[in-house]
Design a protein around this motif. Sequence first.
Motif, short mmCIF file in Angstrom:
data_model
loop_
_atom_site.label_atom_id
_atom_site.label_comp_id
_atom_site.label_asym_id
_atom_site.label_seq_id
_atom_site.Cartn_x
_atom_site.Cartn_y
_atom_site.Cartn_z
N ARG A 115 0.83 -1.20 0.00
CA ARG A 115 0.00 0.00 0.00
C ARG A 115 0.86 1.26 0.00
O ARG A 115 0.61 2.21 -0.73
CB ARG A 115 -0.93 0.00 1.21
N ASP A 236 -0.78 2.51 8.48
CA ASP A 236 -1.03 1.13 8.85
C ASP A 236 -0.42 0.74 10.20
O ASP A 236 -0.02 -0.40 10.42
CB ASP A 236 -0.48 0.20 7.76
N LEU A 318 -5.98 -5.08 2.21
CA LEU A 318 -5.76 -4.10 1.15
C LEU A 318 -7.04 -3.57 0.53
O LEU A 318 -7.03 -2.50 -0.11
CB LEU A 318 -4.88 -4.70 0.05
#
Length: 836
Positions: A115, A236, A318
């Motif tokens: 990501r 994250d 994701l």
Amino acid sequence: MLREPLAGGAGPIPPPERARPRLALAPYRYADALRLERELGVTHTLAQVLARRGLSDPAVARNFLAAGECHDPSAFGGMEAAVAVVRRHLEARTRITVHGDYDCDGVCATAILVRGLRALGGEVDWHLPDRRADGYGLSPATVERLAARGTRLLITVDCAITAVEEVAAARAAGLDVLVTDHHRPRADGALPDAPIVHPSLGGYPCADLCGTGVAHKLLEAVVASAGADPALAAHDLALVAIATVADLVPLRGENRRLVREGMRALAGTDSPGLRALMCAARLDPGGIDARALGFRLAPRLNAAGRVQRADVALELLLTDEGERAGDLAAELDAANAERRATEAWILRDAEAQVRAAGARPAYVLDGAGWHPGVIGIVAARLVERWHRPTILIALDGEEGTGSGRSVPGFDLLAGLDACAARLLRHGGHRAAAGLTIAAAEVDAFRDAFAAHAEGALAPADLVPERRADAVVAGDPLGLDLAEDLAALEPCGMGNPGPTLLLPAARFADPQPMGEDGRHLRATVQAAGARAKLVAFGCEGRLPVPAGEPADVLVHLEANEWNGAVEPRLRLVHAWPSAPPEPIEVVGEPDDYLAAALAEAEAALAPWPPEAAAGPPSGAAREVVDRRGPAAAGVLGDVVATGEPALAVCADVDRRHAGLAERLGGFRLCSWRALEADPALAAGSVHLVALDPPAHAHRARLLAAAPGPADGGFAHLAWGEAELGFTRKIHEMELDLRAPLAALYRDLRARQAAAGEELEVLLRGDGQHGRPAALAGRLVRVLGELGLVSLDRDRPALALRSQERTSLERSEAFRVYRARREDGTAFLSRATPPPTP
């Protein structure tokens, strides 16, 4: 408090089922804990935990509790080269492949880099190996496939530090390679010929980062180098928290900050995947703690790689689509249920093999059809149950895949290294490792591994420990203490949740709990308070029968139920109270009769005695007021410091009878003995006033009694029960009317008594009899009244007169009455902590 003795000596190792846990209670410096209490404003219980864990310096402890440690990624050796190669491929827009692992750590690390690098404009894909088809880590076949599909930069996460040949093959195929990992390198010291980001090899200040933590720091460095928004790297943090807890790395240093910040991020996440995962796990985002990460979320992410392909978990992390996230979370939940069912039948099969094998220092168990993705969990269950290093091997044709777990005293990877000739491949670390083996070699490996374990393990290594972090001695077991202890969060590996010892507690009202009755609810009474308690997996039975004194280990939790929050204790273990060391009584006379006759002739003045009234001869003791319902608990805590302690009480015989079966390892004397000889306290760091002093001059002894060079401590430990006990003893020793009548009546029936008969007469009836000092006072008063005559030389006591007379004619009677009134008045007041 019970401390089970270490197993030791020669002889066969006992069968696993006989291995009873022992209590491990480390000593600590009381002065350190007291300083932490005062400077940090924490409870004594939390101060004990910190001191026992080596966080005795207030500044260090404050930093630990703040969990704010953060290091710049540039502190990694090799980070500059790693960032350069990533930036080069980002700018050239060549294909970057992130190669992860099939466990939670590898999946989360892969998600973070995929990501993050995509957000920086990179052309990024991923590869997660299939546990059965590819095995662990980077394989030659994977290198060929990635080169064929156009990968130009291969970034490994959570793997490949041992893949020296595979990295060389990738470079020969024209790929740039960047290795990020946290596992131990090969035993021969060989490293991949590529830029490496590894916390311990790179000298990073937090060497205990998991693979996801390493990936996060790499992304931080790349984002900073590109001049992008730092929030991109922090996006994250929830995944860093989950992976750090799941991978069982120590929750110390920077890991504490990463997990704490990650839990906050998870509670407010807008990630469809994480929200769907929490929903599938039936987890309230507002109830996030490290336990929820490790036991609710991580198993579902792990389940994909264990029973199917890990790509499902990665896609969940994701995806930006809520509906798709719900479907994937449901699939992971089903995979986790399948994993648990598979685990259950493998566990039953493996346990049968353990019982058939009998007592061994280590176990290698194997089975055809066992799922290789589940055997590691089963190995952990068996180690928890039997406390032996255990390896499970899932056989599939001519080969087997193995996974092992160890006990603290045994290096599992070193054990595999010692048996490497029997293995095709192996790796891991001290506590957990994996291997590949030819089926024909399993029996030989089993024998070789057991032989190595037998030589490496001492009998004591095979006895499980139950660690206590604090003796609860006055802090109420309520929500305030639970909140105070929550400052230690996140808790897990390297920073376990605090375990509290309740010495000499008692269980009551046990009731089976759960549909199958395997659990139990009860109450526990300790330190004058009662608290609710639950015990899980105990087959509905308490380890110590209700009502009997027990040393009880618990976790204190804030339990939410139907919108209410209440404190709850979760049972860890309990032993019958049986102190390993006796109580040493000091200052009490060896010869009862001699002591009684000495009291009969003791000087009545001065009062108070000059020795007790004088100033302290050295440094004064620091008086610590810990009065409350937990006097015995305070004493237990002081003994647990390992520092010498003297407890002072109103009556030694009665107190010793009540304490001896529950506590030990300290000296015990009466206030009367300490008054007569303050030097009894010399050498004791702690002087514990178990019962209150009955006179002001005795109170001054607390600070003035000699101790170590720095004065030591004097603890006020009594509560209402001890105050009432002291009043009764005070009245018994100085209210002489009734005992005078009783002794005179007994003597009149005999006319005279000598020698042993005299001692029997003076002791009187009852469980403890008259104290020698009381007997001497009675003899003195009766003598002054002319009712008896004492022949000290024989010794003998004879009746002289039976005429009625007034007790006030005796000077001693008037003096003793005045002392009684003085003490009664002193005890009737709320006695403040005495000052030096």
